[in-house]
Design a protein around this motif. Structure first.
Motif, PDB file in Angstrom:
ATOM      1  N   HIS A 103       0.834  -1.206   0.000  1.00  0.00           N
ATOM      2  CA  HIS A 103       0.000   0.000   0.000  1.00  0.00           C
ATOM      3  C   HIS A 103       0.872   1.260   0.000  1.00  0.00           C
ATOM      4  O   HIS A 103       0.592   2.228  -0.726  1.00  0.00           O
ATOM      5  CB  HIS A 103      -0.918  -0.019   1.217  1.00  0.00           C
ATOM      6  CG  HIS A 103      -1.805   1.188   1.335  1.00  0.00           C
ATOM      7  ND1 HIS A 103      -2.799   1.466   0.428  1.00  0.00           N
ATOM      8  CD2 HIS A 103      -1.837   2.191   2.243  1.00  0.00           C
ATOM      9  CE1 HIS A 103      -3.414   2.591   0.777  1.00  0.00           C
ATOM     10  NE2 HIS A 103      -2.841   3.052   1.859  1.00  0.00           N
ATOM     11  N   GLN A 104       1.933   1.244   0.804  1.00  0.00           N
ATOM     12  CA  GLN A 104       2.834   2.407   0.840  1.00  0.00           C
ATOM     13  C   GLN A 104       3.530   2.605  -0.508  1.00  0.00           C
ATOM     14  O   GLN A 104       3.695   3.732  -0.980  1.00  0.00           O
ATOM     15  CB  GLN A 104       3.872   2.210   1.943  1.00  0.00           C
ATOM     16  CG  GLN A 104       3.308   2.189   3.353  1.00  0.00           C
ATOM     17  CD  GLN A 104       2.774   3.535   3.793  1.00  0.00           C
ATOM     18  OE1 GLN A 104       3.149   4.576   3.259  1.00  0.00           O
ATOM     19  NE2 GLN A 104       1.870   3.534   4.749  1.00  0.00           N
ATOM     20  N   GLU A 106       2.383   1.662  -3.431  1.00  0.00           N
ATOM     21  CA  GLU A 106       1.380   2.155  -4.384  1.00  0.00           C
ATOM     22  C   GLU A 106       1.195   3.660  -4.246  1.00  0.00           C
ATOM     23  O   GLU A 106       1.009   4.363  -5.235  1.00  0.00           O
ATOM     24  CB  GLU A 106       0.056   1.429  -4.161  1.00  0.00           C
ATOM     25  CG  GLU A 106       0.050  -0.006  -4.677  1.00  0.00           C
ATOM     26  CD  GLU A 106      -1.302  -0.669  -4.501  1.00  0.00           C
ATOM     27  OE1 GLU A 106      -2.176  -0.088  -3.818  1.00  0.00           O
ATOM     28  OE2 GLU A 106      -1.489  -1.771  -5.042  1.00  0.00           O
ATOM     29  N   GLN A 107       1.221   4.158  -3.007  1.00  0.00           N
ATOM     30  CA  GLN A 107       1.094   5.604  -2.812  1.00  0.00           C
ATOM     31  C   GLN A 107       2.282   6.341  -3.421  1.00  0.00           C
ATOM     32  O   GLN A 107       2.127   7.429  -3.977  1.00  0.00           O
ATOM     33  CB  GLN A 107       0.978   5.914  -1.320  1.00  0.00           C
ATOM     34  CG  GLN A 107      -0.362   5.508  -0.708  1.00  0.00           C
ATOM     35  CD  GLN A 107      -0.500   5.950   0.729  1.00  0.00           C
ATOM     36  OE1 GLN A 107       0.464   5.924   1.489  1.00  0.00           O
ATOM     37  NE2 GLN A 107      -1.690   6.353   1.120  1.00  0.00           N
ATOM     38  N   GLU A 108       3.467   5.756  -3.317  1.00  0.00           N
ATOM     39  CA  GLU A 108       4.652   6.385  -3.902  1.00  0.00           C
ATOM     40  C   GLU A 108       4.590   6.380  -5.430  1.00  0.00           C
ATOM     41  O   GLU A 108       4.953   7.355  -6.084  1.00  0.00           O
ATOM     42  CB  GLU A 108       5.918   5.653  -3.441  1.00  0.00           C
ATOM     43  CG  GLU A 108       6.301   5.889  -1.997  1.00  0.00           C
ATOM     44  CD  GLU A 108       7.613   5.202  -1.657  1.00  0.00           C
ATOM     45  OE1 GLU A 108       8.157   4.495  -2.527  1.00  0.00           O
ATOM     46  OE2 GLU A 108       8.096   5.387  -0.518  1.00  0.00           O
ATOM     47  N   CYS A 404      -6.851  -1.109   6.140  1.00  0.00           N
ATOM     48  CA  CYS A 404      -7.357   0.204   5.712  1.00  0.00           C
ATOM     49  C   CYS A 404      -8.495   0.702   6.605  1.00  0.00           C
ATOM     50  O   CYS A 404      -8.931   1.836   6.454  1.00  0.00           O
ATOM     51  CB  CYS A 404      -7.814   0.145   4.261  1.00  0.00           C
ATOM     52  SG  CYS A 404      -9.318  -0.825   3.985  1.00  0.00           S
TER      53      CYS A 404
END
Length: 536
Positions: A103-104, A106-108, A404
Protein backbone atom coordinates in the motif's frame (compact mmCIF):
# COMPACT_ATOMS: atom_id res chain seq x y z
CA UNK A 1 21.16 29.63 59.58
CA UNK A 2 22.07 27.84 56.39
CA UNK A 3 20.34 24.53 57.01
CA UNK A 4 21.95 23.04 53.91
CA UNK A 5 25.26 23.07 55.78
CA UNK A 6 23.74 20.89 58.55
CA UNK A 7 22.82 18.02 56.22
CA UNK A 8 25.14 15.01 56.19
CA UNK A 9 24.89 14.06 52.51
CA UNK A 10 26.97 11.39 50.75
CA UNK A 11 29.66 12.53 48.40
CA UNK A 12 28.97 11.50 44.81
CA UNK A 13 30.19 12.27 41.34
CA UNK A 14 26.66 12.02 39.96
CA UNK A 15 25.66 15.25 38.25
CA UNK A 16 22.83 17.24 39.81
CA UNK A 17 20.86 17.13 36.54
CA UNK A 18 19.98 13.91 34.75
CA UNK A 19 20.48 15.56 31.33
CA UNK A 20 18.83 12.54 29.70
CA UNK A 21 18.97 13.67 26.06
CA UNK A 22 22.78 13.55 26.33
CA UNK A 23 23.25 10.80 28.92
CA UNK A 24 20.95 8.30 27.24
CA UNK A 25 22.83 8.51 23.97
CA UNK A 26 26.16 8.16 25.78
CA UNK A 27 24.84 5.09 27.58
CA UNK A 28 23.58 3.49 24.36
CA UNK A 29 26.88 4.21 22.60
CA UNK A 30 28.79 2.62 25.50
CA UNK A 31 26.62 -0.51 25.33
CA UNK A 32 27.23 -0.63 21.58
CA UNK A 33 31.00 -0.39 22.06
CA UNK A 34 30.87 -3.10 24.73
CA UNK A 35 28.80 -5.34 22.42
CA UNK A 36 26.81 -5.93 25.58
CA UNK A 37 24.22 -8.31 24.10
CA UNK A 38 26.92 -10.70 22.84
CA UNK A 39 28.79 -10.51 26.19
CA UNK A 40 25.57 -11.36 28.05
CA UNK A 41 25.20 -14.44 25.86
CA UNK A 42 28.77 -15.48 26.59
CA UNK A 43 28.53 -15.18 30.38
CA UNK A 44 25.08 -16.84 30.36
CA UNK A 45 26.00 -19.79 28.15
CA UNK A 46 25.58 -22.38 30.91
CA UNK A 47 22.31 -20.98 32.25
CA UNK A 48 18.82 -22.29 31.42
CA UNK A 49 17.49 -20.58 28.31
CA UNK A 50 14.60 -18.14 28.20
CA UNK A 51 13.70 -17.01 24.66
CA UNK A 52 11.36 -14.18 23.71
CA UNK A 53 10.73 -14.68 20.00
CA UNK A 54 9.20 -11.41 18.88
CA UNK A 55 5.99 -11.16 16.92
CA UNK A 56 7.20 -9.03 14.03
CA UNK A 57 6.16 -5.46 13.25
CA UNK A 58 5.54 -4.48 9.63
CA UNK A 59 8.47 -2.77 7.92
CA UNK A 60 6.28 -0.03 6.51
CA UNK A 61 7.14 3.20 8.32
CA UNK A 62 8.71 4.83 11.35
CA UNK A 63 7.86 3.41 14.76
CA UNK A 64 5.09 4.99 16.84
CA UNK A 65 4.01 4.88 20.48
CA UNK A 66 2.43 1.45 20.01
CA UNK A 67 5.77 0.04 18.85
CA UNK A 68 7.51 1.67 21.83
CA UNK A 69 5.05 0.22 24.33
CA UNK A 70 5.35 -3.23 22.76
CA UNK A 71 9.15 -3.31 22.60
CA UNK A 72 9.84 -1.69 25.98
CA UNK A 73 7.55 -4.10 27.83
CA UNK A 74 9.20 -7.05 26.11
CA UNK A 75 12.65 -5.64 26.92
CA UNK A 76 11.70 -5.36 30.60
CA UNK A 77 10.68 -9.03 30.61
CA UNK A 78 13.92 -10.12 28.95
CA UNK A 79 16.10 -8.11 31.31
CA UNK A 80 14.23 -9.34 34.38
CA UNK A 81 14.67 -12.95 33.24
CA UNK A 82 18.38 -12.28 32.66
CA UNK A 83 18.72 -11.01 36.24
CA UNK A 84 16.79 -14.02 37.51
CA UNK A 85 19.54 -16.29 36.24
CA UNK A 86 18.45 -17.20 32.72
CA UNK A 87 20.20 -16.89 29.40
CA UNK A 88 17.49 -14.47 28.25
CA UNK A 89 17.49 -14.25 24.45
CA UNK A 90 15.46 -11.73 22.50
CA UNK A 91 14.91 -12.62 18.83
CA UNK A 92 13.74 -9.57 16.83
CA UNK A 93 12.21 -9.79 13.38
CA UNK A 94 10.11 -8.04 10.75
CA UNK A 95 7.12 -8.96 8.61
CA UNK A 96 8.29 -7.77 5.22
CA UNK A 97 5.43 -8.97 3.00
CA UNK A 98 1.82 -8.05 2.51
CA UNK A 99 -0.49 -5.18 1.90
CA UNK A 100 0.82 -2.67 4.50
CA UNK A 101 4.06 -2.43 2.52
CA UNK A 102 2.48 -2.73 -0.92
CA UNK A 103 0.00 0.00 0.00
CA UNK A 104 2.83 2.41 0.84
CA UNK A 105 4.59 1.59 -2.43
CA UNK A 106 1.38 2.15 -4.38
CA UNK A 107 1.09 5.60 -2.81
CA UNK A 108 4.65 6.39 -3.90
CA UNK A 109 4.14 5.10 -7.45
CA UNK A 110 0.73 6.70 -7.95
CA UNK A 111 -2.19 5.59 -10.15
CA UNK A 112 0.03 3.93 -12.73
CA UNK A 113 1.08 1.18 -10.34
CA UNK A 114 -1.61 -1.18 -11.66
CA UNK A 115 -0.01 -1.04 -15.12
CA UNK A 116 3.47 -2.04 -13.94
CA UNK A 117 4.72 -5.64 -14.20
CA UNK A 118 4.24 -7.52 -10.94
CA UNK A 119 7.94 -8.27 -10.68
CA UNK A 120 8.74 -4.55 -10.80
CA UNK A 121 6.21 -3.76 -8.07
CA UNK A 122 7.67 -6.57 -5.99
CA UNK A 123 11.20 -5.19 -6.32
CA UNK A 124 9.99 -1.79 -5.15
CA UNK A 125 8.24 -3.45 -2.21
CA UNK A 126 11.41 -5.32 -1.24
CA UNK A 127 13.48 -2.13 -1.38
CA UNK A 128 10.87 -0.30 0.69
CA UNK A 129 10.86 -3.05 3.33
CA UNK A 130 14.67 -3.10 3.47
CA UNK A 131 14.70 0.64 4.02
CA UNK A 132 12.32 0.52 6.97
CA UNK A 133 13.89 -2.54 8.56
CA UNK A 134 17.08 -0.46 8.82
CA UNK A 135 15.21 2.60 10.09
CA UNK A 136 13.15 0.72 12.68
CA UNK A 137 16.17 -1.25 13.88
CA UNK A 138 17.94 1.99 14.84
CA UNK A 139 14.76 3.37 16.40
CA UNK A 140 14.34 0.26 18.55
CA UNK A 141 17.98 0.44 19.61
CA UNK A 142 17.36 4.07 20.58
CA UNK A 143 14.73 2.79 23.02
CA UNK A 144 17.47 0.81 24.77
CA UNK A 145 16.10 -2.57 23.74
CA UNK A 146 18.64 -5.41 23.92
CA UNK A 147 18.51 -7.97 21.12
CA UNK A 148 20.37 -9.70 18.33
CA UNK A 149 19.84 -6.77 16.01
CA UNK A 150 22.51 -7.91 13.56
CA UNK A 151 20.72 -11.21 12.87
CA UNK A 152 16.93 -10.61 12.93
CA UNK A 153 14.55 -12.86 11.09
CA UNK A 154 12.99 -11.30 8.00
CA UNK A 155 10.06 -12.90 6.20
CA UNK A 156 11.57 -11.81 2.89
CA UNK A 157 14.84 -13.66 3.47
CA UNK A 158 15.15 -16.23 0.72
CA UNK A 159 15.58 -19.05 3.24
CA UNK A 160 12.41 -17.94 5.04
CA UNK A 161 10.44 -17.75 1.79
CA UNK A 162 11.71 -21.17 0.73
CA UNK A 163 10.61 -22.63 4.07
CA UNK A 164 7.10 -21.23 3.57
CA UNK A 165 6.89 -22.89 0.15
CA UNK A 166 8.17 -26.21 1.52
CA UNK A 167 5.56 -26.13 4.27
CA UNK A 168 2.91 -25.36 1.66
CA UNK A 169 4.12 -28.45 -0.22
CA UNK A 170 3.61 -30.56 2.89
CA UNK A 171 0.02 -29.36 3.17
CA UNK A 172 -0.43 -30.25 -0.50
CA UNK A 173 1.02 -33.71 0.11
CA UNK A 174 -1.50 -34.29 2.90
CA UNK A 175 -4.35 -33.24 0.62
CA UNK A 176 -5.27 -30.22 2.74
CA UNK A 177 -5.04 -27.55 0.01
CA UNK A 178 -7.84 -26.87 -2.43
CA UNK A 179 -9.14 -24.10 -4.64
CA UNK A 180 -12.80 -23.37 -4.25
CA UNK A 181 -15.50 -20.85 -5.04
CA UNK A 182 -16.92 -19.82 -1.69
CA UNK A 183 -17.69 -16.62 0.20
CA UNK A 184 -14.78 -14.93 1.94
CA UNK A 185 -14.20 -11.63 3.67
CA UNK A 186 -13.31 -9.18 0.93
CA UNK A 187 -11.86 -5.69 1.18
CA UNK A 188 -12.95 -3.71 -1.88
CA UNK A 189 -10.54 -0.89 -1.11
CA UNK A 190 -7.51 -3.20 -0.85
CA UNK A 191 -8.96 -5.45 -3.58
CA UNK A 192 -8.11 -8.68 -1.78
CA UNK A 193 -9.51 -11.55 0.24
CA UNK A 194 -8.96 -11.49 3.99
CA UNK A 195 -8.46 -14.30 6.44
CA UNK A 196 -10.55 -14.27 9.63
CA UNK A 197 -7.56 -13.04 11.63
CA UNK A 198 -7.31 -9.98 9.36
CA UNK A 199 -10.82 -8.82 10.25
CA UNK A 200 -11.64 -6.37 13.03
CA UNK A 201 -15.14 -5.67 14.29
CA UNK A 202 -16.07 -2.03 14.78
CA UNK A 203 -19.36 -0.19 15.28
CA UNK A 204 -21.06 0.53 11.98
CA UNK A 205 -24.39 2.07 11.04
CA UNK A 206 -26.38 -0.11 8.64
CA UNK A 207 -29.90 -0.01 7.24
CA UNK A 208 -32.18 -2.52 8.96
CA UNK A 209 -35.07 -3.56 6.72
CA UNK A 210 -37.99 -5.97 6.83
CA UNK A 211 -38.91 -7.22 3.37
CA UNK A 212 -41.86 -9.11 1.89
CA UNK A 213 -41.17 -12.04 -0.42
CA UNK A 214 -44.42 -12.81 -2.32
CA UNK A 215 -45.65 -16.39 -1.93
CA UNK A 216 -45.82 -18.15 -5.29
CA UNK A 217 -49.24 -19.78 -5.29
CA UNK A 218 -51.94 -20.24 -2.66
CA UNK A 219 -50.78 -20.02 0.96
CA UNK A 220 -53.94 -21.85 2.06
CA UNK A 221 -52.18 -25.12 1.29
CA UNK A 222 -50.03 -24.49 4.38
CA UNK A 223 -52.32 -22.14 6.31
CA UNK A 224 -55.98 -22.94 5.48
CA UNK A 225 -57.20 -19.92 7.46
CA UNK A 226 -55.21 -17.58 5.19
CA UNK A 227 -57.76 -18.05 2.41
CA UNK A 228 -56.88 -16.40 -0.86
CA UNK A 229 -55.41 -13.20 0.59
CA UNK A 230 -52.10 -11.96 -0.89
CA UNK A 231 -49.39 -13.75 1.07
CA UNK A 232 -45.75 -12.99 1.83
CA UNK A 233 -42.83 -14.45 3.75
CA UNK A 234 -41.03 -11.77 5.77
CA UNK A 235 -37.24 -11.55 5.95
CA UNK A 236 -34.94 -9.12 7.75
CA UNK A 237 -31.49 -7.95 6.69
CA UNK A 238 -28.91 -5.27 7.47
CA UNK A 239 -27.26 -5.73 4.06
CA UNK A 240 -29.82 -4.70 1.43
CA UNK A 241 -27.06 -4.86 -1.21
CA UNK A 242 -27.07 -8.68 -0.90
CA UNK A 243 -30.76 -8.91 -1.94
CA UNK A 244 -30.00 -8.95 -5.71
CA UNK A 245 -28.12 -12.22 -5.07
CA UNK A 246 -30.95 -13.81 -3.09
CA UNK A 247 -31.82 -17.33 -4.26
CA UNK A 248 -33.83 -18.70 -1.32
CA UNK A 249 -35.32 -18.14 2.15
CA UNK A 250 -34.25 -20.35 5.06
CA UNK A 251 -36.48 -21.45 7.94
CA UNK A 252 -35.73 -23.63 10.96
CA UNK A 253 -37.45 -27.05 10.79
CA UNK A 254 -38.30 -27.06 14.52
CA UNK A 255 -39.57 -23.49 14.98
CA UNK A 256 -43.24 -22.58 14.96
CA UNK A 257 -44.20 -20.31 12.07
CA UNK A 258 -47.31 -18.22 12.08
CA UNK A 259 -49.40 -16.53 9.40
CA UNK A 260 -50.55 -13.07 10.46
CA UNK A 261 -53.14 -11.04 8.58
CA UNK A 262 -52.20 -7.35 8.43
CA UNK A 263 -54.21 -4.84 6.39
CA UNK A 264 -55.58 -7.40 3.97
CA UNK A 265 -52.29 -9.30 3.54
CA UNK A 266 -50.88 -12.39 5.24
CA UNK A 267 -47.32 -12.33 6.52
CA UNK A 268 -45.43 -15.50 7.47
CA UNK A 269 -42.83 -15.26 10.24
CA UNK A 270 -41.56 -17.16 13.28
CA UNK A 271 -44.03 -17.16 16.16
CA UNK A 272 -41.19 -16.38 18.56
CA UNK A 273 -40.36 -13.11 16.76
CA UNK A 274 -43.87 -12.00 15.83
CA UNK A 275 -44.16 -9.42 18.61
CA UNK A 276 -40.80 -7.82 17.73
CA UNK A 277 -41.70 -7.63 14.03
CA UNK A 278 -45.09 -6.07 14.62
CA UNK A 279 -43.49 -3.36 16.78
CA UNK A 280 -41.99 -2.06 13.53
CA UNK A 281 -45.45 -1.45 12.02
CA UNK A 282 -47.39 0.47 14.68
CA UNK A 283 -51.06 1.13 14.18
CA UNK A 284 -51.98 -2.19 12.57
CA UNK A 285 -54.41 -4.76 13.95
CA UNK A 286 -52.93 -8.22 13.35
CA UNK A 287 -55.04 -11.38 13.13
CA UNK A 288 -53.52 -14.86 13.47
CA UNK A 289 -54.28 -17.19 10.57
CA UNK A 290 -52.67 -20.38 11.84
CA UNK A 291 -49.34 -21.87 12.89
CA UNK A 292 -47.24 -24.72 11.47
CA UNK A 293 -43.86 -26.29 12.11
CA UNK A 294 -41.05 -24.98 9.96
CA UNK A 295 -40.53 -28.45 8.49
CA UNK A 296 -43.94 -28.16 6.84
CA UNK A 297 -42.81 -25.12 4.81
CA UNK A 298 -40.11 -26.89 2.82
CA UNK A 299 -42.19 -27.11 -0.37
CA UNK A 300 -43.32 -23.45 -0.20
CA UNK A 301 -41.87 -21.21 -2.92
CA UNK A 302 -41.60 -17.44 -2.85
CA UNK A 303 -40.80 -14.96 -5.58
CA UNK A 304 -37.87 -12.57 -5.42
CA UNK A 305 -39.13 -9.10 -4.40
CA UNK A 306 -37.84 -7.32 -7.53
CA UNK A 307 -36.51 -9.97 -9.94
CA UNK A 308 -38.52 -12.52 -11.86
CA UNK A 309 -37.19 -15.66 -10.21
CA UNK A 310 -38.12 -18.10 -7.46
CA UNK A 311 -36.85 -18.04 -3.87
CA UNK A 312 -37.79 -21.43 -2.40
CA UNK A 313 -38.00 -22.14 1.31
CA UNK A 314 -35.04 -24.18 2.58
CA UNK A 315 -34.66 -25.75 6.02
CA UNK A 316 -31.56 -25.02 8.07
CA UNK A 317 -30.42 -25.24 11.68
CA UNK A 318 -28.47 -21.99 11.34
CA UNK A 319 -31.70 -19.98 11.66
CA UNK A 320 -32.13 -18.46 15.14
CA UNK A 321 -34.73 -16.49 17.08
CA UNK A 322 -32.24 -13.89 18.33
CA UNK A 323 -33.42 -11.21 15.90
CA UNK A 324 -35.17 -10.72 12.59
CA UNK A 325 -38.20 -12.74 11.49
CA UNK A 326 -37.02 -16.35 11.71
CA UNK A 327 -37.06 -16.43 7.88
CA UNK A 328 -33.52 -15.79 6.65
CA UNK A 329 -32.74 -14.17 3.30
CA UNK A 330 -30.30 -16.60 1.68
CA UNK A 331 -27.64 -15.59 -0.85
CA UNK A 332 -25.08 -18.41 -1.26
CA UNK A 333 -22.54 -16.01 -2.76
CA UNK A 334 -22.60 -13.67 0.25
CA UNK A 335 -22.65 -15.69 3.45
CA UNK A 336 -21.05 -18.77 4.95
CA UNK A 337 -24.28 -20.34 6.26
CA UNK A 338 -26.00 -19.37 3.02
CA UNK A 339 -23.21 -21.05 1.08
CA UNK A 340 -23.44 -24.24 3.13
CA UNK A 341 -27.21 -24.63 2.82
CA UNK A 342 -27.08 -23.62 -0.85
CA UNK A 343 -24.42 -26.24 -1.50
CA UNK A 344 -26.56 -28.88 0.18
CA UNK A 345 -29.63 -27.90 -1.80
CA UNK A 346 -27.94 -27.42 -5.18
CA UNK A 347 -28.12 -23.63 -5.43
CA UNK A 348 -25.71 -21.63 -7.57
CA UNK A 349 -22.95 -19.79 -5.70
CA UNK A 350 -24.11 -16.54 -7.25
CA UNK A 351 -22.06 -13.37 -6.75
CA UNK A 352 -22.87 -10.33 -8.96
CA UNK A 353 -20.35 -8.06 -7.14
CA UNK A 354 -16.92 -7.39 -8.67
CA UNK A 355 -13.53 -7.02 -6.98
CA UNK A 356 -14.03 -3.28 -6.42
CA UNK A 357 -17.30 -3.77 -4.55
CA UNK A 358 -19.62 -2.79 -7.40
CA UNK A 359 -22.36 -4.73 -9.11
CA UNK A 360 -21.33 -6.13 -12.48
CA UNK A 361 -22.39 -3.83 -15.36
CA UNK A 362 -25.10 -6.11 -16.72
CA UNK A 363 -26.84 -6.54 -13.34
CA UNK A 364 -30.48 -5.59 -13.83
CA UNK A 365 -31.56 -2.38 -12.02
CA UNK A 366 -28.31 -1.80 -10.13
CA UNK A 367 -25.47 -2.56 -12.58
CA UNK A 368 -22.30 -0.55 -11.94
CA UNK A 369 -23.39 0.74 -8.53
CA UNK A 370 -21.08 0.38 -5.56
CA UNK A 371 -22.78 -1.84 -2.97
CA UNK A 372 -22.91 0.94 -0.37
CA UNK A 373 -24.42 3.34 -2.93
CA UNK A 374 -26.89 0.63 -3.93
CA UNK A 375 -28.33 0.21 -0.42
CA UNK A 376 -30.69 3.24 -0.55
CA UNK A 377 -31.59 2.49 -4.19
CA UNK A 378 -32.61 -1.06 -3.28
CA UNK A 379 -34.65 0.18 -0.34
CA UNK A 380 -36.45 2.66 -2.58
CA UNK A 381 -37.16 -0.09 -5.11
CA UNK A 382 -38.67 -2.27 -2.38
CA UNK A 383 -40.78 0.65 -1.16
CA UNK A 384 -41.99 1.47 -4.68
CA UNK A 385 -43.02 -2.16 -5.26
CA UNK A 386 -44.83 -2.34 -1.92
CA UNK A 387 -42.44 -4.95 -0.53
CA UNK A 388 -40.87 -2.88 2.24
CA UNK A 389 -42.46 -3.48 5.65
CA UNK A 390 -40.13 -1.32 7.74
CA UNK A 391 -36.79 0.48 7.45
CA UNK A 392 -34.58 1.90 10.18
CA UNK A 393 -30.91 2.27 11.02
CA UNK A 394 -29.00 0.09 13.45
CA UNK A 395 -25.55 0.47 14.99
CA UNK A 396 -23.87 -2.92 15.29
CA UNK A 397 -20.49 -4.63 15.24
CA UNK A 398 -19.48 -5.00 11.61
CA UNK A 399 -16.31 -6.49 10.06
CA UNK A 400 -13.64 -4.04 8.93
CA UNK A 401 -10.30 -4.53 7.21
CA UNK A 402 -7.48 -4.43 9.76
CA UNK A 403 -5.28 -2.56 7.28
CA UNK A 404 -7.36 0.20 5.71
CA UNK A 405 -10.03 0.18 8.49
CA UNK A 406 -12.82 0.28 5.90
CA UNK A 407 -15.96 -1.92 6.19
CA UNK A 408 -15.65 -5.10 4.15
CA UNK A 409 -18.09 -7.35 2.32
CA UNK A 410 -18.64 -11.09 2.10
CA UNK A 411 -18.49 -12.33 -1.47
CA UNK A 412 -17.80 -15.58 -3.27
CA UNK A 413 -14.52 -15.71 -5.16
CA UNK A 414 -12.22 -18.49 -6.28
CA UNK A 415 -9.56 -18.71 -3.58
CA UNK A 416 -7.02 -21.15 -2.19
CA UNK A 417 -7.89 -22.72 1.14
CA UNK A 418 -6.40 -25.05 3.72
CA UNK A 419 -9.10 -27.47 4.88
CA UNK A 420 -9.15 -27.15 8.66
CA UNK A 421 -10.77 -30.52 9.26
CA UNK A 422 -8.66 -32.52 6.82
CA UNK A 423 -6.33 -34.75 8.80
CA UNK A 424 -8.00 -33.44 11.98
CA UNK A 425 -6.06 -30.17 11.72
CA UNK A 426 -8.72 -28.26 13.65
CA UNK A 427 -8.81 -30.81 16.48
CA UNK A 428 -5.03 -30.88 16.76
CA UNK A 429 -4.87 -27.07 16.74
CA UNK A 430 -7.44 -26.84 19.52
CA UNK A 431 -5.51 -29.37 21.61
CA UNK A 432 -2.30 -27.37 21.19
CA UNK A 433 -4.08 -24.14 22.17
CA UNK A 434 -5.04 -25.77 25.50
CA UNK A 435 -1.42 -26.76 26.13
CA UNK A 436 -0.16 -23.17 25.93
CA UNK A 437 -0.08 -20.83 28.91
CA UNK A 438 -1.76 -17.63 27.74
CA UNK A 439 -1.05 -14.21 29.22
CA UNK A 440 -3.55 -12.64 29.65
CA UNK A 441 -5.70 -15.75 30.22
CA UNK A 442 -8.62 -14.45 28.15
CA UNK A 443 -6.47 -14.78 25.03
CA UNK A 444 -6.85 -18.56 25.21
CA UNK A 445 -10.63 -18.50 24.79
CA UNK A 446 -10.44 -15.88 22.09
CA UNK A 447 -8.11 -17.93 19.87
CA UNK A 448 -9.84 -21.20 20.78
CA UNK A 449 -13.24 -19.93 19.68
CA UNK A 450 -11.77 -18.39 16.53
CA UNK A 451 -10.24 -21.71 15.44
CA UNK A 452 -13.19 -23.78 16.65
CA UNK A 453 -15.67 -21.84 14.55
CA UNK A 454 -13.37 -21.00 11.66
CA UNK A 455 -14.26 -22.00 8.13
CA UNK A 456 -11.43 -23.31 6.01
CA UNK A 457 -8.41 -21.02 6.08
CA UNK A 458 -8.14 -18.69 3.09
CA UNK A 459 -4.46 -18.44 2.13
CA UNK A 460 -4.57 -16.54 -1.18
CA UNK A 461 -4.40 -12.79 -1.66
CA UNK A 462 -4.98 -10.72 -4.78
CA UNK A 463 -1.79 -8.74 -4.35
CA UNK A 464 1.70 -8.62 -5.85
CA UNK A 465 3.91 -8.65 -2.75
CA UNK A 466 3.95 -12.02 -1.04
CA UNK A 467 5.09 -15.62 -1.23
CA UNK A 468 3.44 -17.24 -4.26
CA UNK A 469 1.20 -20.27 -4.15
CA UNK A 470 3.13 -22.71 -6.31
CA UNK A 471 0.22 -23.91 -8.42
CA UNK A 472 0.51 -24.62 -12.14
CA UNK A 473 -2.06 -24.94 -14.89
CA UNK A 474 -1.63 -27.47 -17.69
CA UNK A 475 -1.54 -25.87 -21.13
CA UNK A 476 -3.18 -28.94 -22.66
CA UNK A 477 -6.09 -29.63 -20.28
CA UNK A 478 -6.11 -26.47 -18.10
CA UNK A 479 -6.11 -28.68 -15.01
CA UNK A 480 -4.83 -27.17 -11.78
CA UNK A 481 -1.63 -28.90 -10.73
CA UNK A 482 -0.63 -29.00 -7.07
CA UNK A 483 2.36 -31.11 -6.16
CA UNK A 484 4.82 -31.37 -3.32
CA UNK A 485 7.51 -32.03 -5.95
CA UNK A 486 6.77 -28.69 -7.63
CA UNK A 487 6.82 -26.92 -4.25
CA UNK A 488 10.16 -28.48 -3.32
CA UNK A 489 11.63 -27.63 -6.73
CA UNK A 490 10.38 -24.05 -6.49
CA UNK A 491 11.69 -23.77 -2.92
CA UNK A 492 15.18 -24.74 -4.09
CA UNK A 493 15.09 -21.94 -6.66
CA UNK A 494 13.63 -19.42 -4.19
CA UNK A 495 16.29 -20.26 -1.58
CA UNK A 496 18.89 -19.05 -4.09
CA UNK A 497 17.08 -16.24 -5.91
CA UNK A 498 14.04 -15.21 -3.88
CA UNK A 499 10.37 -15.42 -4.79
CA UNK A 500 10.66 -13.12 -7.80
CA UNK A 501 12.07 -16.13 -9.62
CA UNK A 502 8.55 -17.59 -9.68
CA UNK A 503 7.40 -14.63 -11.76
CA UNK A 504 10.48 -14.02 -13.88
CA UNK A 505 11.93 -17.42 -14.78
CA UNK A 506 10.74 -19.37 -17.83
CA UNK A 507 7.89 -21.72 -16.94
CA UNK A 508 10.01 -24.76 -17.85
CA UNK A 509 12.35 -23.88 -14.97
CA UNK A 510 9.53 -24.05 -12.42
CA UNK A 511 8.88 -27.79 -12.76
CA UNK A 512 11.20 -30.70 -11.96
CA UNK A 513 12.87 -32.43 -14.88
CA UNK A 514 10.54 -34.92 -16.56
CA UNK A 515 7.43 -33.62 -14.82
CA UNK A 516 4.15 -34.28 -16.66
CA UNK A 517 0.59 -33.24 -15.94
CA UNK A 518 -0.97 -35.89 -13.67
CA UNK A 519 -4.39 -35.26 -15.23
CA UNK A 520 -3.60 -35.70 -18.94
CA UNK A 521 -0.15 -37.22 -18.83
CA UNK A 522 1.54 -34.26 -20.44
CA UNK A 523 0.68 -32.94 -23.86
CA UNK A 524 1.60 -29.40 -23.02
CA UNK A 525 4.12 -27.54 -20.96
CA UNK A 526 2.54 -26.52 -17.63
CA UNK A 527 1.77 -22.86 -17.41
CA UNK A 528 2.96 -21.11 -14.28
CA UNK A 529 0.29 -19.62 -12.12
CA UNK A 530 -1.04 -19.04 -8.67
CA UNK A 531 -0.82 -16.04 -6.43
CA UNK A 532 -0.60 -13.22 -7.28
CA UNK A 533 -0.92 -14.07 -10.98
CA UNK A 534 -0.47 -17.06 -13.22
CA UNK A 535 2.28 -17.01 -15.80
CA UNK A 536 1.15 -17.45 -19.41
Amino acid sequence: MDYKATLNLPTTTFPMRANLPVREREMLERWEEMDIYRRLREVSADRPTYILHDGPPYANGHIHIGHALNKILKDIIVKVKQMEGFDAVYVPGWDCHGLPIEHQVEQELGPGVRELPKAQVRKRCRAFAEKYVAIQREEFKRLGVFGDWDAPYLTMDTSYEATIIREFGRFVERGSVYRGLKPVHWCARCVTALAEAEVEYEDHTSPSIYVKFPVDGDLARWFPEAGDLPAFVLIWTTTPWTLPANLAVSCHPDFEYTAVEVDGEVWVMAEGLKAEVLKRVPGVTPTDRGTVKGSALESLVCRHPFYDRASPILLGDHVTLEQGTGCVHTAPGHGHDDYEIGLRCGLEVYNPVDDNGSFVPDMELFGGLNVWEANPRIIERLRADGNLVASEEVVHAYPHCWRCKEPIIFRATAQWFIAMDHGELRRKSLEEIRRVEWIPAWGEERIYQMVEGRPDWCISRQRAWGVPITALYCEACDETILSKDIAEHAADIVAEEGTNAWFERPVADLVPAGFVCPACGGGGLPQGGGHPRRLV
